[in-house]
Motif scaffolding. Structure first.
Motif, PDB file in Angstrom:
ATOM      1  N   GLY A  39      -0.654   5.026  -7.754  1.00 12.63           N
ATOM      2  CA  GLY A  39      -1.621   3.943  -7.892  1.00 12.63           C
ATOM      3  C   GLY A  39      -1.850   3.167  -6.609  1.00 12.63           C
ATOM      4  N   SER A  40      -0.960   3.310  -5.661  1.00 10.95           N
ATOM      5  CA  SER A  40      -1.136   2.623  -4.379  1.00 10.95           C
ATOM      6  C   SER A  40      -2.273   3.215  -3.563  1.00 10.95           C
ATOM      7  N   GLY A  41      -2.625   4.453  -3.841  1.00 16.02           N
ATOM      8  CA  GLY A  41      -3.725   5.090  -3.127  1.00 16.02           C
ATOM      9  C   GLY A  41      -3.233   5.907  -1.942  1.00 16.02           C
ATOM     10  N   TYR A  42      -4.071   6.824  -1.516  1.00 13.75           N
ATOM     11  CA  TYR A  42      -3.704   7.748  -0.445  1.00 13.75           C
ATOM     12  C   TYR A  42      -3.437   7.022   0.870  1.00 13.75           C
ATOM     13  N   GLN A  43      -4.284   6.053   1.207  1.00  9.49           N
ATOM     14  CA  GLN A  43      -4.135   5.370   2.489  1.00  9.49           C
ATOM     15  C   GLN A  43      -2.828   4.588   2.540  1.00  9.49           C
ATOM     16  N   ALA A  44      -2.498   3.870   1.479  1.00 13.45           N
ATOM     17  CA  ALA A  44      -1.251   3.097   1.454  1.00 13.45           C
ATOM     18  C   ALA A  44      -0.045   4.028   1.485  1.00 13.45           C
TER      19      ALA A  44
END
Length: 178
Positions: free
Chosen positions: A140-145
């Protein structure tokens, strides 16, 4: 929605209290975790030093500089910086929980057989759910994070190797190496 303007003011006040509590908690974490790692010989000794008042200031200063650097590097808009910092905070706080849940699950599957069957089943279920939740939070943090967070976590590997090399053999305990 539930009673007019007082509900919004109550929620806002609770958010402020929660924000201050989180700020105090994070300040303690960024001071104490590096100090504990330095005491165990896993971090540079400078992080174990304290001020006259007993404050391990090195961890606070370094984390503040890193946060400021992150803000400068990722500054496109205040909203974007806030989102990036929040997602990285989630990522870096979830990683230890994922590792702890995995270690608990491993221990239960290898050494936990001595527990009663009901306790073992309950503990395996809780550990597996904690591990699944951790992975869900990471996703859920996302790819970039996840990319930035992994990069930042891996920056600690050269620091670890450098500290261990300065202390001598990898087999020495921190107490012996000092």
């Amino acid at each position: 929605m539930f009673g007019g303007e007082w509900a919004g003011a109550t929620v806002a006040a609770a958010a402020v209290v929660s924000g201050f509590g989180a700020l105090v908690g994070w300040t303690l974490i960024v001071a104490e975790m590096p100090r504990a790692a330095a005491r165990d010989g896993l971090f540079p000794a400078a992080f174990a030093r304290q001020t006259r008042a007993g404050v391990p200031a090195s961890g606070i200063v370094v984390s503040t500089l890193l946060a400021a650097g992150l803000t400068v590097v990722s500054y496109t808009s205040f909203e974007q910086v806030f989102i990036t910092v929040v997602l990285l905070s989630v990522l870096t706080s979830v990683v230890p929980y994922v590792l702890a849940a995995a270690a608990q699950l491993y221990w239960l599957c290898t050494e936990g057989r001595r527990l009663r069957a009901g306790h073992l089943a309950r503990d395996v279920t809780v550990s597996a759910l904690a591990l699944a939740f951790g992975f869900w939070a990471l996703a859920g943090s996302g790819y970039q994070a996840v990319y930035y967070g992994t990069f930042c976590l891996l920056l600690g590997v050269p620091v670890y190797v450098w500290v261990k090399a300065r202390r001598g053999a990898y087999g020495q305990s921190p107490a012996v190496a000092r």
